[in-house]
Enzyme design. Structure first.
Site, PDB file in Angstrom:
ATOM      1  N   ASP A 171      42.381 107.231  30.888  1.00 15.44           N
ATOM      2  CA  ASP A 171      43.424 106.406  30.281  1.00 15.44           C
ATOM      3  C   ASP A 171      42.849 105.512  29.184  1.00 15.44           C
ATOM      4  OD1 ASP A 171      45.651 104.909  29.753  1.00 15.44           O
ATOM      5  OD2 ASP A 171      45.643 103.813  31.655  1.00 15.44           O
ATOM      6  N   HIS A 201      47.054 107.472  32.947  1.00 17.04           N
ATOM      7  CA  HIS A 201      47.717 106.164  33.033  1.00 17.04           C
ATOM      8  C   HIS A 201      48.457 106.015  34.370  1.00 17.04           C
ATOM      9  CE1 HIS A 201      48.793 102.510  30.999  1.00 17.04           C
ATOM     10  NE2 HIS A 201      50.068 102.778  30.877  1.00 17.04           N
ATOM     11  N   SER A 213      50.825  99.540  34.129  1.00 19.69           N
ATOM     12  CA  SER A 213      50.777  99.224  32.710  1.00 19.69           C
ATOM     13  C   SER A 213      51.162  97.742  32.518  1.00 19.69           C
ATOM     14  CB  SER A 213      51.712 100.185  31.962  1.00 19.69           C
ATOM     15  OG  SER A 213      51.420 100.219  30.604  1.00 19.69           O
TER      16      SER A 213
END
Lengths: 488, 488
Positions: B425, B450, B169
């Protein structure tokens, strides 16, 4: 003498720039320089790109010079000089090659002034107060340039114009760093006489003054020997505390009275040789106090024709400090200021800034030793630097920082940088002397002094610099072409 | 929901981490994770790497976790997790793949905590005062990591150990940036689920919630239709100001009384779908309040089996907000906090930091519109962002800054980065989805949410993630080998 510009700039700006331009000396007239019609402008920059608090959100006005007279609008490249430690006009008016190249390649031409120099003072006259000077860092200066280029390209309809950055000396370091740091913005860099290795703490501390010495030795071994002998004689007088003799020999305005004064005298003397080595151009340079053509040669002739070594040494440094012939005595402390750059910080307001940079990021623990060089032993160790900097600026130097931030010699992932160096230049061996890849190109210029290639072409140029400029022209044209094709 | 970690981390750290570790649930026990014996340490960092004044010379303690239990000392690589917006333990204990890889490749393993998160608070509890928070920038965080890596390598005798950085991320963005910015220090990066394009202002503002919607639509079109219809019905009730009905339908603790409350409700509802889409893992995730395996599927089943669309919507978001089954009503303002990241800033102390980053460098003007997505129209324009950030933090966002600093999509000169993304995601299409060169490798993971690839391997893993991890292992081993050879 990365700080040459300060010394020069001071004298140059005050006395010479415009008159010289208006009424060029003979040697100037012979040159083919194109005279650009720069406009002086200011750009609003963030004071601190890396701190968002209310104080950090303040702005300052950064000066830049721009001319579009050669530009094929919307197509021709942008040539951007990453200004270094001095007034930006000094660089603009002494980088004739970039102007010639702009004319040839139809480029928009911009010279940007480095924060804390010239008129780009973030806090005006209070810029060098301890609490204000901390924003004088390389990373901030580079961010200034990245933001300026991005915004000016948009404003001027130059989005499709590849950007090439140029710089000499510390400015050459900055242009290399710009390509390293912002290849998204900059298609290539000409880093002329950029000592990116030695100033990052790589290399040995004796290199600089050894190479200054080599210039004089290469002209005549006897010249080096004479200088060395003179410094040794001075040392003997100092040991005997024969200050009267020292004063008379060197025509000093005040009688020295301490080791400190003798140390200052040694620095003053050594610095003249540094300047003559760096600026050993094949023609008179008018931006310096009438520095003759081939100053090393001139110096050696003076040195070898004196009645005794001390007066010979005095007259030799007089080439630099008494070029006008009007000095009746030498005031050591006003003609030379010792600082964290042992190659000299020059004089004037801007020299504060360079001293600060030498105290923080730029590592220059260069020493002379009277063994591998002709100068007196003048150590400058990291701890001496620390002590000076803590006292002068309330900072501690950050060894290794430039190597971390700008990669030192770990350049294998970089591309599109020309590292040009003149063989006469004592800074050269602190830079990149061998090509590292097809696009990390070292150009070594025989008979070239400090970034001679950036100067406008003249009839007196050594063949090597003419060839270097041709190669630079070709490589840069290729970079521009490739960058343009990538945009399509 | 880059800010997922905050929300999760809060609950996770307080309630679950150690008990779960000690007594893993069945699904946990099936996993092959290797349990590392991390030591928690602190590293002295400069507060401000880019300002040398006395204030800027202050330091803070940055936390990091380290284990050498897999390391072949002096030879094996260093695997370094570039911590992102949360407590570093959360990343260390939820990145089992990196641990497995360290065991396989005999690596020294370090997880570093991002400044202003977890225990790495530069000014302690006053870190989020306006005058202190300004040093929370990407460039400062990267410089922290560069300095930490350089110094730890020296201290630990790891000078010859190539460094590979990892992150998920925003942490994936940081790992990509580390390779871009410091290739002298970092041999390669695995940037998992790193939305480096969308957060730099590239792409369209509808992408994120369109892709959240697609996850539910792809499971069943009827599911998306039902959610959309429910939001439309809520809008009708809001237009009629039928707040009593809204309260009862959604079991709210307080009766809404204004457009603001309805807006808050919409954000609260939307955010549950965002979380379920991002975390659509094939097994129960215990670091979230008992999020079931395949939460999107579970959500759609609840959504399609409700007695009416509003109660169905309530029960669906209850998967997230009432996972324990103990909530008797929903307190909108404590369960969801609106901020400059329209995918949610989560809760807890760290969320301040992420909000600040979303207000300065990280651009997330993502919007829903009820046309290309199933959510209510919730515009979030640059000027709305500006207004919020000026009010909340006394800063103005700097649009385009990440694109300038970290190159946006102009990545052609970069190398040795894996951009992995899961097709499930909603952040994926804000990242790099196609390989850009032989060493800028996009890995797209079908059935992956994710940064699933960073999690420890389990029996329930989709084939695509197992394959992705194998490829990542091979590529990283090649990078390490090449870097090692370069050192010889």
């Amino acid at each position: 003498m990365l700080r040459l510009w300060i010394f020069l700039g001071f004298i140059f700006t005050v006395l010479c720039v415009y008159p010289v331009w208006a009424k060029p000396a003979t040697s100037e007239r012979q040159r083919s320089w194109i005279k650009p019609q720069f406009k002086e402008k200011f750009f609003t920059q963030l004071l601190d790109h890396f701190n968002y608090n209310s104080w950090g959100n303040g702005t300052y006005s950064e000066r830049y010079l721009i001319t579009d007279e050669y530009w094929r609008k919307g197509y021709g490249p942008v040539f951007f000089y990453t200004g270094n430690e001095g007034d930006v006009w000094d660089f603009a008016l002494n980088s004739g090659f970039i102007v010639e190249l702009a004319a040839k390649q139809e480029a928009l031409l911009i010279f940007a002034e480095h924060r804390y120099y010239g008129k780009s003072l973030p806090f005006g006259e209070e810029s060098f107060n301890i609490e204000n000077v901390g924003l004088l860092t390389v990373e901030q200066a580079l961010a200034d340039y990245a933001v300026m280029i991005t915004q000016l390209k948009e404003e001027l309809g130059a989005q499709k114009s590849p950007v090439i950055v140029f710089g000499g000396s510390y400015g050459g370091m900055l242009s290399a760093y710009m390509r390293i740091r912002y290849p998204n913005i900059v298609a290539g860099a000409l880093a002329a006489s950029a000592p990116i290795l030695s100033t990052a703490g790589l290399g040995d501390s004796g290199q600089f003054f050894r190479d200054v010495t080599a210039d004089f030795e290469n002209y005549k071994t006897a010249c080096k020997d004479a200088v060395k002998a003179a410094f040794q004689e001075l040392q003997l007088l100092a040991q005997r505390k024969d200050y009267t003799r020292i004063q008379s020999a060197f025509l000093l305005c005040k009688t020295p009275s301490s080791d400190k004064d003798v140390h200052q005298l040694n620095g003053f003397l050594r610095n003249a040789f540094t300047l003559m080595a760096m600026l050993d151009y094949p023609y008179q340079t008018s931006f310096m106090s009438k520095m003759p053509a081939f100053p090393v040669k001139v110096a050696c002739e003076v040195m070898l024709n004196g009645s005794d070594v001390l007066s010979a040494l005095r007259d030799t440094v007089g080439i630099v400090y008494n070029a006008t012939g009007t000095q009746t005595c030498f005031d050591l402390y006003s003609l030379y200021v010792e600082c964290a750059d042992p190659t000299g910080c020059g004089l004037g307001f801007n020299s504060y800034a360079w001293d600060y940079q030498a105290c923080t990021e730029i590592e220059m623990c260069f020493e002379s030793n009277n063994v591998t060089d002709m100068f007196p032993p003048m150590p400058f160790t990291p701890s001496m630097r620390e002590e000076y900097c803590a006292k002068r600026w309330a900072v501690l130097p950050r060894p290794g920082w430039l190597k971390t931030q700008y990669w030192g010699d770990a350049l294998s992932t970089a591309s599109n940088i020309i590292f040009s160096n003149g063989d006469l230049d004592p800074w050269a061996n602190g830079g990149v002397r061998k090509s590292l890849s097809e696009s990390l190109i070292a150009i070594n210029i025989a008979d070239g002094a400090h970034h001679l290639d950036l100067r406008g072409s003249t009839e007196n140029d050594p063949a090597a610099v003419t060839k270097a400029r041709q190669q630079e022209n070709l490589v840069i044209a290729q970079w521009v072409k490739a960058a343009r094709e990538k945009m399509l």
